[in-house]
Each structure stands twice: as structure tokens, then as C-alpha cells.
Design a protein around this motif. Structure first.
Motif: not given
Length: 283
Positions: A251-264, A270-281
Motif C-alpha cells: 500500500g502506498s499509504d503504508t510505504y509513505d508512513a513507514v518511510h517517514a517514521a523510520l526516517t524520523e 543519529e542526534s544522540q550518537q555522541d551521548l550514546a558514546a559518552s556513557i562508556a567507562y
């Protein structure tokens, strides 16, 4: 009408076959020469197909909230011969705010959408593994990837089914047992009959919950673009592929909605990449 191919007759097990996608898929498999064991809530729902296809269609009465009945029906089906394709299709949606849902509504929703498919999948894994392969089709939905207000318990079931299926698919792929999640969007399957509404509270009447409820109560299914017959044909064709996809987005509606959700979600990750690495010993 298509003529059966020279391929071996396959045995399908399909839940929720009385109407909608389940019935279309049952008809499609029978039309192409296969056998089907179809579960329904009312035996009379498939009388016409029984008259047309005779002993190639077996009808079982099954309430998916009754776990003992699930085991009994699956066991009886397997005693009648190997099952090549199992389809977990039955479902419905509880509509309303999470706060409005009763414990019984939540429990029944999860039992039908998640627990029953888990039990049915488990029951077929060993015989499929021992017979050298098989297919398990999980009917998820757009709601297995994208969350909307009023469907929290429905999403819990579908998202849980997606995680369960992804994990199991990696456990059994070496045995040529393949699992596929089908994610359709708005399809003309008589969806209104599968919506169970909570008792509405005044607190949610004028926010996103209330607006979504109003839309669902008055929605005209004729605007839905999904054709259940074409959906059934696409699923059938996938079962013929030697290496089927884990997810089949239809379904085109499914494709568009899933694409938008996965992109979001990817952007947020990706915006949390530095924060994710910061909690290492620290070394």
C-alpha cells in the motif's frame, strides 16, 4: 478461473478466514489448487466455499482467546497432514485512550494479536523444521511500524508480533522455515466491524484521541486504496519465492508512513550518537 499448476498441492492454515483478507487469501489458495484449513468464529461463514471446493477446505471453529482451543485445533490440523504455510491473520482493534481501556480489553487484544500468533507459530516450527521447510505469514499492519492515538493496545500487539517474528526468523532460517510480516495499510476489508470502542471519557473527547475516534466512526471505506484481492495475491506470490522478505509493505499509504517514521527515528538516533558514546567507562 486459473487452472492448478503442476506444482505440489500445498496445505495452508489460515486464521480469521470468515471475511476480509483472510477470506480472500483462502479463496486465492483454493483457486490455485491448494488445500486450506481455515479457522472462523462461525462455521456458516464459509459454507459457499465448502460447497465449491469440497474436501480441499477444512473449517475449524476457533476463539483465539481460548488457549486450550488453539492447541487443540493446531494439533488436529497437523494430524491431518503436514502444513506448508501458516497464516496468522485474525485480529481486531480496541479504539480509545489507554486510560479508558479495561484490563479485559487490553488482555483480549494482546491474546488475539500477539499471544495466539506466538503459540500458533511455535506449534508449527517443529513439524516445518522436520519436514524440511515451511512458511509462516504474520499479518501485521501499518500499525506494526507507526503509532497513532487510540490504538495503544493494538500497537502493543503488532509491534510485539514484529519483534517476535524478527527474532524467530533468525532462529529457523537454517531449516528453510521462512517468516514474513505483511504490513498493509487502509484496505477495504470491512474494518469497522473489527473496531471495538472504549467507553469515552470527557477528558479525551476534544484532543487527538477524540478526533481520531470521530474520524474512525465516520470513515468511508470507499476512500481506502487497498484492494484485498490484490493483497491476497501478493501474499500468495511471496510464498512461492525461495527467499521471501522478512517484511512485505503493501500500500502506498503504508510505504509513505513507514518511510517517514523510520526516517524520523533514524534522525533522532543519529542526534544522540555522541551521548550514546559518552556513557562508556573512561580509560
Amino acid at each position: 478461473m486459473p487452472t492448478p499448476s503442476d506444482k505440489p498441492v500445498r496445505h495452508w492454515f489460515i486464521t480469521g478466514a470468515s471475511g476480509g483478507l483472510g477470506r480472500h487469501l483462502t479463496e486465492h489458495a483454493l483457486r490455485y489448487g491448494d488445500r486450506v484449513t481455515a479457522t472462523v468464529r462461525r462455521r456458516t461463514a464459509l459454507e459457499e466455499l465448502c460447497e465449491t471446493y469440497g474436501d480441499r477446505l477444512t473449517v475449524e471453529i476457533l476463539d483465539l482467546t481460548r488457549q486450550a482451543d488453539v492447541h487443540e485445533v493446531v494439533d488436529r490440523t497437523l494430524r491431518s497432514g503436514p502444513v506448508d504455510i501458516a497464516v496468522n491473520n485474525a485480529g481486531y482493534a480496541v479504539v480509545g485512550a489507554a486510560e479508558e481501556m479495561t484490563v479485559e480489553q487490553i488482555r483480549d487484544q494482546i491474546e488475539v494479536l500477539l499471544l495466539a500468533p506466538m503459540l500458533i507459530t511455535r506449534a508449527f516450527l517443529k513439524p516445518m523444521r522436520e519436514q524440511g521447510g515451511g512458511r509462516i505469514i504474520q499479518i501485521s499492519s501499518l500499525g506494526g511500524q507507526v503509532g497513532t492515538p487510540t490504538h495503544s493496545s493494538y500497537h502493543a500487539g503488532k509491534w510485539g508480533l514484529e519483534g517476535f517474528t524478527e527474532s524467530v526468523s533468525r532462529e529457523v532460517c537454517d531449516f528453510d522455515v521462512r517468516l514474513t510480516l505483511v504490513e498493509p495499510g487502509a484496505t477495504r476489508t470491512g474494518f469497522a466491524s473489527a473496531l471495538h470502542y472504549t467507553t469515552e471519557s470527557t477528558a479525551y473527547r476534544d484532543n487527538a484521541v477524540g478526533r481520531t475516534r470521530r474520524y474512525l466512526e465516520t470513515a468511508d471505506e470507499s476512500v481506502f486504496t487497498g484492494d484485498p484481492a490484490k493483497l491476497a495475491a501478493a501474499i500468495y506470490d511471496t510464498t512461492r519465492h525461495p527467499n521471501p522478505p522478512l517484511r512485505l509493505t503493501l500500500g502506498s499509504d503504508t510505504y509513505d508512513a513507514v518511510h517517514a517514521a523510520l526516517t524520523e527515528r533514524l534522525t533522532a538516533l543519529e542526534s544522540q550518537q555522541d551521548l550514546a558514546a559518552s556513557i562508556a567507562y573512561s580509560d
